[in-house]
Scaffold this active site. Structure first.
Site, mmCIF file in Angstrom:
data_model
loop_
_atom_site.group_PDB
_atom_site.id
_atom_site.type_symbol
_atom_site.label_atom_id
_atom_site.label_comp_id
_atom_site.label_asym_id
_atom_site.label_seq_id
_atom_site.Cartn_x
_atom_site.Cartn_y
_atom_site.Cartn_z
ATOM 1 N N TYR A 129 -26.441 44.143 18.625
ATOM 2 C CA TYR A 129 -26.613 44.102 20.080
ATOM 3 C C TYR A 129 -26.148 45.392 20.745
ATOM 4 C CZ TYR A 129 -27.773 39.129 19.737
ATOM 5 O OH TYR A 129 -28.372 37.922 19.455
ATOM 6 N N SER A 189 -29.301 47.894 14.671
ATOM 7 C CA SER A 189 -30.006 46.614 14.804
ATOM 8 C C SER A 189 -29.178 45.529 15.472
ATOM 9 C CB SER A 189 -30.487 46.127 13.437
ATOM 10 O OG SER A 189 -29.385 45.906 12.594
ATOM 11 N N CYS A 191 -14.771 46.188 25.222
ATOM 12 C CA CYS A 191 -15.364 45.685 26.471
ATOM 13 C C CYS A 191 -14.321 45.082 27.405
ATOM 14 C CB CYS A 191 -16.480 44.683 26.176
ATOM 15 S SG CYS A 191 -16.026 43.313 25.106
#
Lengths: 345, 345, 345, 345
Positions: free
Chosen positions: B12, B10, B151
């Site tokens: 991102y 749920s 990231c």
């Protein structure tokens, strides 16, 4: 120096009150309350005030202890909660300026309809004056209890009332309100996190918004309002579709605005034929106490679009409250409110 | 069809996994877990999936009951929590692709330094392969346990490693990372509400960021990283200052990148002399699996700026994970990842 | 492979056509024209296409020389200029898909009223089919000349026509349209520089917008439209106030939408009771070919708000054009248009 | 009242000068020049000044005719053009405050290197005083020719010089500057249109920026600067990596800042352990004349990150110029510069 207290001073409206009052040449802020930040410096949640104040917050329930240290009480407390505490507040200061929604609507039934709960202090409502200087200056001058209107209501009333007052409007009004994110306050929730709110066109009130009742109350005309959150932090704009009485042309509209606002420092009529800023645009109003109002006559005879724009935290709340204070004290009305707004911004 | 489960679906990163996997021609998502949304439709918190799926979330602790209904497990679970549950996860599926930070760093001491807690399953660390296809493709092809890098780390490694690998760098590297707001996740908190985060240049990690350890691990060079939140929802950009070994000129840099990435579908070398997009810009990468890398040789001899940009949720997370899946399955590497990104955007 | 040419390919609509057509599995783009960028690579002004194409632009006046190298001509040429060149275009390809405004309005008088100039090829107007698949699929299947509707018109028609078709609407419709900045094109001017356009709520069309004529043409009802530029690059949203015929309730509205769109891949009905995305929101549609439509029944009996949202460059232009191409060729309608949109974004 | 003229008054720096000077209690703006807007009202391009002034622009070449009607000349004229006209300007007013880049660098060679053209009035350079009050107050008090530093230079110098002055820095400084879009001026071009600039992280100066020369000139240390355009209209932030001399710890840094700025009204030291605004953030400085400076000591011994932030149009330009004026006139330094900045914003 007039000594003032701000109750609920850690939110965005409270912070804006502090900014304006701390910068005000004839006011001293002696008390700022907040439960969440009790004991902490005011410039923590309001970092723009660094260097401007050394004030610290006190807990809400210690306000009474501070009695005597303030002359005027500003309330930036939540709707529904404020009405319950109002008797207490009224006992603490001679003058109370309320920025909550609880004493804006004169009719308790209308309040209940829009706030979803019965009004618990209906007998106090008539003791409050509407804190909109442009239309209630005379009463404000003599009133010790002032209720500042809602941000979208202020934009709508200032844009529409010159026309309703002059008898130029007929039938209902459709208001499409757009608002920045600061209007939903400082509390974090799934609705206002950046990744969801950024770049949004969120129609959060498609059919009716409680501020419409204030516009109806002021103009006497039925209003149906939608509200959309768009990308901005500060700023409210209302785009209103109106029906004009027969024979009303552009000149008549312009005259009505001029008559209403020629001497108003904080309302500018912006209705030009061209230019990026030919109609009211909140982008250039951040931080200022202006409400810009304007209009454009439609292709279809008898219709016009009327627009109002303001900074929801200033003319739509705290700035308006300070303007009321100035009036009540008999001071120059723009004291502490001289900032013109920025361009570009 | 390969059946996959997404744990922590749920958030991102989880939502982006669902978007990519639901759109993947050879994959079927059979399970998506979430405690908060258990029993609710997946397209509630992920409204972009309306019409694409009728899946509902199951609670995390009911994952075991679903055993047998999935072949591969994707973990979009929180750092620190994931390592504790890893033995359970490994018992449920033959292949596990982990997007948390818990199995990225090979050295448990380094993990402890950056995550502030001892690693509780250090014996499992060496069983994981680094899920960065461009540098670990061969191992990924045969690995059942994949740990997808962070990231900013992905952007930094892809930008820097061709140079470190070719021996063109010397000394330490300074990385200034800029990131959009989606990187801080879906949970509301005072730090990510729109009014505070909008238009920010928030240096939230002035001296060191945990992703720097991953870059050092990959390049063998000391890295010092700052991280700043800027206005964007998606997007990470790293600007890296490097020292070049003697005699290294622009041609040598270009050659190193070409050699590293000539056959890579998802890494583009962007290092032009002019143009608005002459260096990597995350703005045009949203939704795509590209990492653009580029460089610019400095005025001072021996220095260069190296830049990497990606969508933190795609190549910086979920897209990279899907690329690993494709490799592991022996499928074309770009399956389900063809979206090019938008301009303007 | 079907060979296509894009005329006017360096603008935003042209770039989006290139993105979709280059990614289309059954299409080859053989020609892209641009005077400004003649001889330059297509991925210069469209940096998102790096790695996807090596195409270069040819000058507009060399299109004729390329005759025979394309089967279909897409026109992303300016309004007013397109009608003059249309005979030439029609001579060059059997199929023409026009994205300009010149052949949208069936009545040349209405065209002249809204575009401020007489139509110079009125005899060609009836030879064009309206390129809105949801309402003209059958004609599109057999038409060699397609005129794609305007972006706001598409949103408005898709939102309103199920209701007008079902006879549920009465009286005029008020449409408040909000749009991102890409709608004003790639040419720099004082109106679209960032410092002026950022965070704006710019009512650039207070009384009437040319797209309203298309909505009237499609629904048969009088429409009065305002248009406001808000902060976004992509995205159009229309908020429409409608009057319902007697006895029309929420169920009737929902049924009308279901009947109209149950089988439509690219129209989703979004009309929920709660949630951040309970009504159509363009933010999650960027890059996708969806038009989300929804409604909310008003407090006042007989009124409702109807909402449409789309990406102005995709379903509001290029994506719609590709959908028409797919229909005309007898291909699956979603070929090359599968991207779902991003959340968060 | 002191009478002032603003040359080049239709740009963003010029507009900001007008805003501040019109609001200044001891100043009267008698002339504002602009070729493009000659004969038009000043509040056309500067709509925030509506109601504040009725001034109209005069053409640049009519400035001489206005001689005698102003005491001080503010120059918001372009780089490279200003040096050529300087003799003329100096003949027109006793005091000249120049906001262009032409008289900032003391060494004409350095000017030529960074501006790409030889300096045409090198003999005038030494006659100008650097208009940075915090470090040149004494000279400003007695100088009739003031050259206001560049926006990023101001942020960098104010952040770094307390440390260089105290001998706490060694070696070179790496500056990563981030800037809003107003810095690129009011002229429309492909680089600053909204659709391209919105949400960007555009590294427009990857290796060197002319403002770095000003920082070197002021601190005596070699500086290498990158500059990135990020999403904001106003605001500059510099993130500087520095090497500390042996033994320099956090206390020493804090002491150096305190010593430098304890009595400065417009420099605040912001270096907290926690909080969203623990380091300088331009977002809350829009419209204010503050430069916030701060630092964070690194994990690696001997390193620190130093940060400066300001509004590029105010403390980075026009506000700084007005502060210089106040000093030169012997007025209170904050006259007309009291605005604190907004939060949220």
């Amino acid at each position: 120096m007039l000594r003032v207290a701000v109750v609920g001073a850690s939110g965005y409206i409270g912070g804006e009150l502090l900014r304006l009052l701390i910068g005000h040449p004839r006011v001293e802020v002696t008390v700022a309350t907040s439960n969440r930040f009790a004991g902490k410096r005011v410039d923590g949640p309001h970092p723009n005030l660094r260097g401007a104040t050394d004030l610290t917050f006190v807990a809400n329930d210690r306000l009474a202890e501070a009695e005597g240290s303030f002359d005027v009480l500003f309330l930036a407390t939540p709707h529904k909660e404020t009405m319950g505490r109002m008797p207490e507040f009224l006992g603490l200061a001679e003058q109370v300026i309320d920025l909550s929604g609880d004493f804006r609507l004169r009719d308790p039934q209308v309040y209940e309809h829009h706030y979803g709960t019965p009004h618990t202090a209906p007998e106090l409502i008539p003791t409050f004056t509407t804190g909109l200087p442009e239309w209630h200056r005379k009463e404000i001058r003599e009133s010790d209890r002032i209720s500042v209107p809602g941000c979208m209501a202020t934009a709508g009333i200032l844009a529409l009332r010159p026309l309703s007052e002059a008898g130029l409007l007929t039938g209902g009004i459709q208001v499409d309100a757009r608002t920045g994110s600061s209007g939903s306050g400082i509390s974090a929730g799934s609705s206002n996190i950046h990744a969801e709110r950024s770049g949004a066109m969120r129609i959060f009130a498609p059919n009716s918004h409680r501020h419409q009742a204030e516009i109806t109350q002021s103009t006497g005309l039925p209003v149906s309002m939608t509200a959309t959150g768009v990308e901005a932090v500060r700023g409210v704009q209302v785009l209103c579709r109106v029906q004009l009485t027969e024979g009303t042309d552009e000149r008549a509209l312009r005259r009505a605005y001029r008559e209403a606002y020629a001497d108003e420092r904080f309302v500018r009529v912006v209705a030009q034929k061209r230019g990026l800023y030919r109609l009211p645009e909140p982008k250039i109003l951040s931080g200022s106490n202006f409400c810009d109002v304007g209009f454009s006559v439609g292709d279809e005879p008898g219709t016009a679009v009327v627009v109002g724009a303001l900074d929801n935290l200033v003319k739509g709340g705290s700035g308006n409250a300070v303007q009321c204070l100035n009036i009540r004290q008999g001071w120059p009305e723009s004291l502490g409110l001289e900032f013109t707004g920025l361009h570009p911004n």
